[in-house]
Scaffold this motif. Structure first.
Motif, short mmCIF file in Angstrom:
data_model
loop_
_atom_site.label_atom_id
_atom_site.label_comp_id
_atom_site.label_asym_id
_atom_site.label_seq_id
_atom_site.Cartn_x
_atom_site.Cartn_y
_atom_site.Cartn_z
N ASP A 204 55.24 -17.20 -26.66
CA ASP A 204 54.52 -16.90 -27.90
C ASP A 204 54.28 -18.17 -28.70
O ASP A 204 55.20 -18.74 -29.29
N ARG A 206 52.97 -18.53 -31.49
CA ARG A 206 53.08 -18.36 -32.94
C ARG A 206 54.38 -18.93 -33.49
O ARG A 206 54.49 -19.18 -34.70
N ASP A 212 61.16 -20.09 -29.67
CA ASP A 212 60.22 -19.46 -28.74
C ASP A 212 60.85 -19.26 -27.36
O ASP A 212 60.64 -18.23 -26.72
N ASN A 265 61.19 -18.09 -37.90
CA ASN A 265 60.97 -17.50 -36.59
C ASN A 265 61.95 -16.37 -36.25
O ASN A 265 61.75 -15.65 -35.27
N TYR A 268 59.94 -13.29 -36.04
CA TYR A 268 59.35 -12.97 -34.74
C TYR A 268 60.38 -12.39 -33.79
O TYR A 268 60.11 -11.43 -33.06
N ARG A 271 60.90 -8.79 -34.52
CA ARG A 271 59.83 -7.92 -34.04
C ARG A 271 59.99 -7.61 -32.55
O ARG A 271 59.78 -6.47 -32.11
N ILE A 323 56.78 -11.44 -41.85
CA ILE A 323 56.49 -11.16 -40.44
C ILE A 323 57.07 -9.79 -40.05
O ILE A 323 56.41 -9.00 -39.37
N TRP A 329 51.16 -6.98 -36.66
CA TRP A 329 51.81 -7.82 -35.65
C TRP A 329 51.84 -7.11 -34.29
O TRP A 329 52.09 -5.89 -34.22
#
Length: 339
Positions: A204, A206, A212, A265, A268, A271, A323, A329
């Motif tokens: 990802d 983003r 990541d 992050n 993320y 999510r 986020i 998202w």
């Protein structure tokens, strides 16, 4: 002319992300010439889009052609036979964007395995063979590393799912069998198969920087067997200020930019954890607090820049909350319908 060295991993692509560190990249190239088995392709993602790096890659491709020969038996999907693929980026997408772009490039060429790394490492000559012996059991493999001083480098391979943080007391000894199951990944020497990319998509972009790779390993481990192994495959080549903890673990120096993304992050990660039923809001917020405390300790023990460091952490926490609440998202899509 074909290579005279063995290729024990089918269509292995080494993916390297670099940015304004040509001297370190040159050292990595030198170490690759000592490999005792050949990769299929070496993809160099240049976030700087530098003519100097492009020239280095052209010269390195010619060097490997003389050393290993031209691999005419396994051309890529476009019919090319170059070992080194230069992939300049028009925009600096950070490490996350670079690894996403590099994986996509190697995937489109037809790679079956992806061995990913930054430009500030050196490969161990027998690294490919050491990874190869695990490929019949695992789709996600993390080789061990040496630190820049030659000592063992400890990596926290275990994610505490309830808190969404690395396990600070995970055993550093990988046991008599030389491996332990893991549920995250590090793009400094991690390797994964094409099946993983087919199923969960690209890393990802983003994230920009930080987390990541851990998140990608977490998602991959939900679908495929993953392990950290004792076999040493890389050596870190850049000295970083750090604080040793009990001789094995350490806190490295970082920047305010990193501090921001460390906290942001986590949004993320939350999510992705929601998708697999591992997100528990109260416990995850405890993980946020623990991460903040860890970064505060890093500020106190290593970096000593509270004036700018604390605001960076707070901005990251604020944006992470956005986020988590973002109704638009979506996770990274699979590259192939594997159902």
């Amino acid at each position: 002319m074909t290579s005279t060295l063995p290729a024990p991993i089918d269509k292995l692509a080494i993916v390297v992300v670099t940015y304004k560190r040509q001297e370190l990249l040159a050292n990595l190239f030198d170490s690759m010439t000592e490999l005792t088995a050949t990769p299929w392709r070496i993809v160099i993602v240049d976030n700087e889009n530098s003519r100097e790096t492009e020239a280095m890659c052209t010269a390195f491709n010619e060097r490997l052609a003389n050393l290993w020969g031209i691999d005419t038996e396994q051309p890529d999907a476009q019919g090319g036979t170059d070992r080194v693929i230069y992939a300049p980026q028009l925009v600096n997408g950070g490490g996350a964007g670079g690894f996403s772009a590099g994986t996509k490039c190697a995937y489109d060429l037809g790679a079956q395995w992806f061995w990913v790394m930054d430009d500030d490492v050196l490969v161990i000559p027998e690294g490919i063979e050491r990874l190869a012996k695990w490929t019949d059991r695992y789709d996600v493999i993390q080789g061990s590393r040496l630190d820049f001083d030659g000592g063992a480098f400890f990596w926290q391979y275990q994610l505490i799912l309830s808190l969404g943080i690395p396990n600070p007391i995970a055993k550093w000894d990988l046991g008599p069998e030389g491996y332990r199951p893991m549920n995250q990944l590090c793009f400094e020497g991690g390797m994964f198969s094409r099946r993983v990319v087919d199923k969960i998509g690209l890393p990802d972009a983003r994230f920009f920087i930080y987390g990541d790779d851990a998140c990608y390993g977490y998602v991959a481990s939900q679908h495929f067997p993953a392990a950290v192994v004792a076999d040493v495959v890389l050596k870190r080549a850049r000295a970083v200020s750090n604080w040793d903890i009990a001789g094995k673990r350490q806190l490295n120096s970082t920047s305010d930019t990193n501090r921001y993304y460390i906290m942001r992050n986590r949004g993320y990660l939350a999510r992705y954890m929601q998708i697999y039923g591992d997100y528990h809001p109260v416990l995850f917020r405890l993980g946020n607090a623990a991460t903040f405390c860890k970064e505060f300790i890093r500020l106190a023990a290593v970096d000593k820049c509270f004036k700018t460091g604390i605001p960076a952490l707070r901005r990251g926490m604020k944006d992470a909350r956005k986020i988590v609440k973002d109704p638009n998202w979506k996770p990274m899509p699979p590259m192939k319908d594997t159902e």
